[in-house]
Scaffold this active site. Structure first.
Site, PDB file in Angstrom:
ATOM      1  N   HIS A 242      -0.933  10.089  -3.515  1.00  0.00           N
ATOM      2  CA  HIS A 242      -1.863   9.549  -2.901  1.00  0.00           C
ATOM      3  C   HIS A 242      -3.072  11.141  -2.968  1.00  0.00           C
ATOM      4  CE1 HIS A 242      -5.092   9.475   0.419  1.00  0.00           C
ATOM      5  NE2 HIS A 242      -5.317   8.347   0.082  1.00  0.00           N
TER       6      HIS A 242
ATOM      7  N   HIS B 213       0.752  -1.235   0.233  1.00  0.00           N
ATOM      8  CA  HIS B 213      -0.039  -0.031   0.017  1.00  0.00           C
ATOM      9  C   HIS B 213       0.810   1.261  -0.087  1.00  0.00           C
ATOM     10  CE1 HIS B 213      -2.622   2.956   2.177  1.00  0.00           C
ATOM     11  NE2 HIS B 213      -3.323   2.393   0.953  1.00  0.00           N
TER      12      HIS B 213
HETATM   13  O1  G3P Z   1      -7.044   1.746  -2.713  1.00  0.00           O
HETATM   14  C1  G3P Z   1      -7.177   1.146  -1.704  1.00  0.00           C
HETATM   15  C2  G3P Z   1      -6.773   1.918  -0.425  1.00  0.00           C
HETATM   16  O2  G3P Z   1      -5.493   2.352  -0.651  1.00  0.00           O
HETATM   17  C3  G3P Z   1      -7.739   3.186  -0.206  1.00  0.00           C
HETATM   18  O3  G3P Z   1      -6.929   3.898   0.611  1.00  0.00           O
HETATM   19  O4  G3P Z   1      -6.679   6.390   0.759  1.00  0.00           O
HETATM   20  O5  G3P Z   1      -4.991   5.014   0.894  1.00  0.00           O
HETATM   21  O6  G3P Z   1      -5.887   5.228  -1.376  1.00  0.00           O
HETATM   22  P1  G3P Z   1      -6.284   5.213   0.149  1.00  0.00           P
HETATM   23 CA    CA Z   2      -5.116   3.846  -2.742  1.00  0.00          CA
END
Ligand code: G3P
Ligand code: CA
Length: 353
Positions: A79, A37
């Site tokens: 992000h 992530h």
């Molecule tokens: O895309 C899945 C997850 O990453 C959603 O959260 O806000 O970190 O993009 P975010």
């Molecule tokens: Ca994401």
């Protein structure tokens, strides 16, 4: 070794013992995917080539770049809609239109910035890791992310996927550009575990249609929040304030990326699986190894198909521990597998030295 038994149960080896069951209740019976992530964002600056490289070394199955568009039309891994939280932009530039939106800065300007560690545990150093690129903590273009993963796959024979997110609001032009860049880099549906994701369900539907038009076939993932509707299940789309039923999502999506709350549980996951939808949860941020075990285990047992985690190493370690703790292996099985020569490939996860 349990992953080997899972492979046997799926018929990947002709000599699978009768009755061998998969260790995992995932849609395909394979181990859940470890999705890096924002790269290795619990350890290093998020969405950087250095962070992605560390995640690859740790054994992540999939690299996640969130995508924003620069003023001059270049997709970059970022992000937020603005540059302020993760870079030193405020030290180098005055605000534009009252803010530091990515869309108000050119790629050349953004390349002059440095991405800084965010969160409580990230730094610019990870023990035993030496990034191979000269400047590992700049904002990367989507092209550079794909180059890194493709080079890794070519060098190792691995099939690491990418999981780009079209950050909302995502226009038709942006969605088309993401897909066309993926196709021209070989991410056309042939690289395993490659998804295109967005929080906008209409955007996800559009991405699916565009793939057909362009001639590519990556998995599509719709993001959101799991809801038990009483007479069925749905996913809340926060971009519109509406709910999309699982049956409708299954018409254009292959998977769901869901917040680890609301009504997400084993029953919801089973309902998604019934419709052919995989379920990937976010975000796994355990601060210790033991916390990781306690956090991941219920979701492994619930049949979750993938984990978005800032701590790829902890995700890999939990799966290894889970597999080591399970079914005893018949004495003859290691000999048989050694004969097949498949052990090295199956033991692909390695900790950073
Ligand atoms: O895309 C899945 C997850 O990453 C959603 O959260 O806000 O970190 O993009 P975010
Ligand atoms: Ca994401």
């Amino acid at each position: 070794m349990k992953r080997i038994i899972a492979a046997l149960s799926l018929g990947l080896f002709a000599t699978a013992p009768a009755g061998a069951a998969s260790l995992y209740n995932t849609l395909d019976g394979n181990a859940p995917l470890i999705v890096a992530h924002r790269g290795a964002s619990g350890y290093l600056p998020e969405h950087t080539l250095g962070g992605y490289e560390l995640a690859l070394e740790m054994g992540a199955d999939v690299i996640e770049p969130d995508l924003q568009m620069t003023a001059d039309g270049v997709l970059v891994a970022m992000h937020d809609a603005t540059l302020a939280r993760t870079t030193n932009v405020e030290a180098l530039f005055a605000p534009r239109n009252g803010d530091y939106r990515v869309s108000d800065f050119t790629l050349a300007e953004i390349k002059s910035l440095t991405v800084e560690p965010t969160g409580a545990t990230a730094s610019t150093d990870y023990p035993g890791f030496a990034p191979t690129m000269a400047d590992p903590y700049k904002v990367p273009t989507f092209q550079e992310v794909m180059d890194l993963v493709a080079a890794h796959n070519a060098a190792t024979g691995a099939g690491i996927g990418i999981y780009p997110e079209a950050k909302t609001p995502n226009s038709l032009a942006m969605n088309r550009q993401i897909l066309e860049e993926m196709k021209s880099n070989g991410f056309d549906g042939s690289v395993p575990n490659t998804f295109v994701q967005t929080f906008s369900h209409e955007g996800a539907r559009q991405l699916a249609a565009l793939q057909t038009e362009i001639g590519m076939d990556n998995a599509i993932a719709a993001l959101g929040y799991a809801l038990d509707l009483g007479d069925g299940f749905g996913v809340y789309d926060a971009t519109t304030g509406s709910v999309t039923a699982l049956e409708d999502l299954a018409g254009f999506a292959d998977g769901l990326g869901l917040y680890l709350g609301y009504d997400l549980d084993a029953t919801f996951i089973a309902a998604a699986h019934e419709l052919g939808l995989s379920v990937h949860g976010w975000t796994f941020r355990p601060r210790t190894d033991e916390a990781a075990w306690e956090m991941f285990l219920p979701w492994i047992e619930a049949g979750m198909d993938g984990f978005f985690t800032d701590y790829a190493q902890r995700g890999v370690d939990v799966l290894d521990r889970y597999e080591a703790a399970e079914v005893p292996v018949p004495a003859t099985l290691p000999l048989m597998l050694a004969g097949l020569g498949g052990l090295a490939a199956l033991r692909r996860r390695r900790a950073v030295a």
